[in-house]
Design a protein around this motif. Sequence first.
Motif, mmCIF file in Angstrom:
data_model
loop_
_atom_site.group_PDB
_atom_site.id
_atom_site.type_symbol
_atom_site.label_atom_id
_atom_site.label_comp_id
_atom_site.label_asym_id
_atom_site.label_seq_id
_atom_site.Cartn_x
_atom_site.Cartn_y
_atom_site.Cartn_z
ATOM 1 N N GLY A 151 52.862 75.005 41.710
ATOM 2 C CA GLY A 151 53.645 74.997 40.478
ATOM 3 C C GLY A 151 54.272 73.650 40.202
ATOM 4 N N PHE A 152 54.755 72.978 41.247
ATOM 5 C CA PHE A 152 55.384 71.667 41.087
ATOM 6 C C PHE A 152 54.366 70.533 40.936
ATOM 7 C CE2 PHE A 152 59.319 73.392 43.344
ATOM 8 C CZ PHE A 152 60.076 73.408 42.168
ATOM 9 N N GLY A 153 53.070 70.847 41.078
ATOM 10 C CA GLY A 153 52.037 69.823 40.923
ATOM 11 C C GLY A 153 51.722 69.049 42.182
ATOM 12 N N LEU A 154 52.305 69.449 43.326
ATOM 13 C CA LEU A 154 52.015 68.765 44.584
ATOM 14 C C LEU A 154 50.661 69.184 45.147
ATOM 15 C CD1 LEU A 154 55.581 68.944 46.185
ATOM 16 C CD2 LEU A 154 54.510 67.030 44.993
ATOM 17 N N ILE A 155 50.163 70.329 44.708
ATOM 18 C CA ILE A 155 48.789 70.759 44.960
ATOM 19 C C ILE A 155 48.152 70.979 43.595
ATOM 20 C CG2 ILE A 155 47.313 72.573 45.887
ATOM 21 C CD1 ILE A 155 49.410 73.116 48.000
ATOM 22 N N GLN A 156 46.964 70.429 43.403
ATOM 23 C CA GLN A 156 46.283 70.564 42.113
ATOM 24 C C GLN A 156 44.968 71.309 42.286
ATOM 25 O OE1 GLN A 156 46.026 66.380 40.880
ATOM 26 N NE2 GLN A 156 47.511 66.839 39.269
ATOM 27 N N ASP A 157 44.569 72.021 41.258
ATOM 28 C CA ASP A 157 43.230 72.590 41.257
ATOM 29 C C ASP A 157 42.244 71.515 40.831
ATOM 30 O OD1 ASP A 157 43.192 72.662 38.263
ATOM 31 O OD2 ASP A 157 44.708 74.209 38.566
ATOM 32 N N ALA A 158 40.958 71.784 41.055
ATOM 33 C CA ALA A 158 39.940 70.768 40.768
ATOM 34 C C ALA A 158 39.925 70.384 39.289
ATOM 35 C CB ALA A 158 38.563 71.278 41.196
ATOM 36 N N ALA A 159 40.165 71.356 38.418
ATOM 37 C CA ALA A 159 40.127 71.069 36.981
ATOM 38 C C ALA A 159 41.157 70.023 36.583
ATOM 39 C CB ALA A 159 40.340 72.352 36.183
ATOM 40 N N ALA A 160 42.252 69.926 37.341
ATOM 41 C CA ALA A 160 43.285 68.939 37.044
ATOM 42 C C ALA A 160 42.957 67.571 37.624
ATOM 43 C CB ALA A 160 44.631 69.412 37.591
ATOM 44 N N ARG A 161 42.004 67.512 38.554
ATOM 45 C CA ARG A 161 41.683 66.242 39.213
ATOM 46 C C ARG A 161 40.448 65.569 38.630
ATOM 47 N NH1 ARG A 161 42.847 69.510 43.882
ATOM 48 N NH2 ARG A 161 40.634 69.696 44.383
ATOM 49 N N ILE A 162 39.728 66.265 37.767
ATOM 50 C CA ILE A 162 38.451 65.754 37.258
ATOM 51 C C ILE A 162 38.651 65.028 35.932
ATOM 52 C CG2 ILE A 162 36.225 66.495 36.307
ATOM 53 C CD1 ILE A 162 36.254 68.768 38.340
ATOM 54 N N ASP A 163 37.927 63.937 35.762
ATOM 55 C CA ASP A 163 37.861 63.284 34.460
ATOM 56 C C ASP A 163 36.751 63.990 33.671
ATOM 57 O OD1 ASP A 163 37.635 61.715 32.218
ATOM 58 O OD2 ASP A 163 37.493 59.805 33.293
#
Length: 306
Positions: free
Chosen positions: A179-191
């Motif tokens: 929730g705090f963004g310290l762990i991201q899902d792959a969709a958030a890490r991909i360009d």
Amino acid sequence: MTEKNKTARWLRRGVLALLALALLAAAALSGAVLMAHHKMERRVDVDVKPVALRPRGDTAALERGRYLYASRGCVDCHGADGGGRLFIDAPNGLRVAGPQIAPGAANATAAYRPEDWVRAIRHGVDPAGRPLMIMPSEDYNRFTDEDLAALVAHIRALPPVQGTPAMVEMPLPVRALYGFGLIQDAAARIDHRLPPALPVAEGVSVAHGAYVANMCLGCHGPQLAGGKVPGGPPDWPAASRLAPGKDSALARYPDAESMIRLFRSGLRPDGTPVRVMPFESLRQISDTDMRALYLFLRQLPPPRKG
């Protein structure tokens, strides 16, 4: 005021301060869990172009797809038969299972259209636009159209099985970190704006090695500098730095043959086992792919700072 009264007053203040901190912590945790829910339910707008699916009689595509499925990590999360698999079962309560993707009653991909395969594999997004929580699509985002179509051909041709659906059980601390963004899902890490990769001739070359190295990005980072594995359980060790330079794991492997032995055995040159790496898949990588990967890693510049 007596010393006894003063002590009682400070004790009351201390208790009130602790209660206030506890309330703040509870509010923060509640807010993080709510943010995690919103993130998991968010819509990721991805402009995808469908890839033409291969006919079931395309033996070359089926063989290439079989190799990619076996060697690029699909087995580790979905099982060799595509029936799904529990692949994280941590003591802290984090439990993650990849869904059945082979034909059968629990098949999560049964209604996939060509564009849905692209959305899921390259972008980590389901047909409704929600993030696929544990799908390591940053490893597959650079698949060529040909390889993506071959992989899908193999999956669709798997024999029907009695499998299991996806499962993601996150304990409160992990959910809060997400929730705090310290762990991201792959969709958030991909360009998601990157176009599909262009085909590269298969062979022991830097260009082909760079293509193979895309499978390492999810754990070792975009610069292959290593560090904490995104989304991994707390007890997982940090991913090794693969890029050359100080503390690079590549220093242990003076030639391609030594790295091939690592992939085949799961053991470092000194005989100690490597934890976490998906050796069930890595053992299936061809010598050509591994030699090309080694060649690519050897010529990388040290990671940029910052």
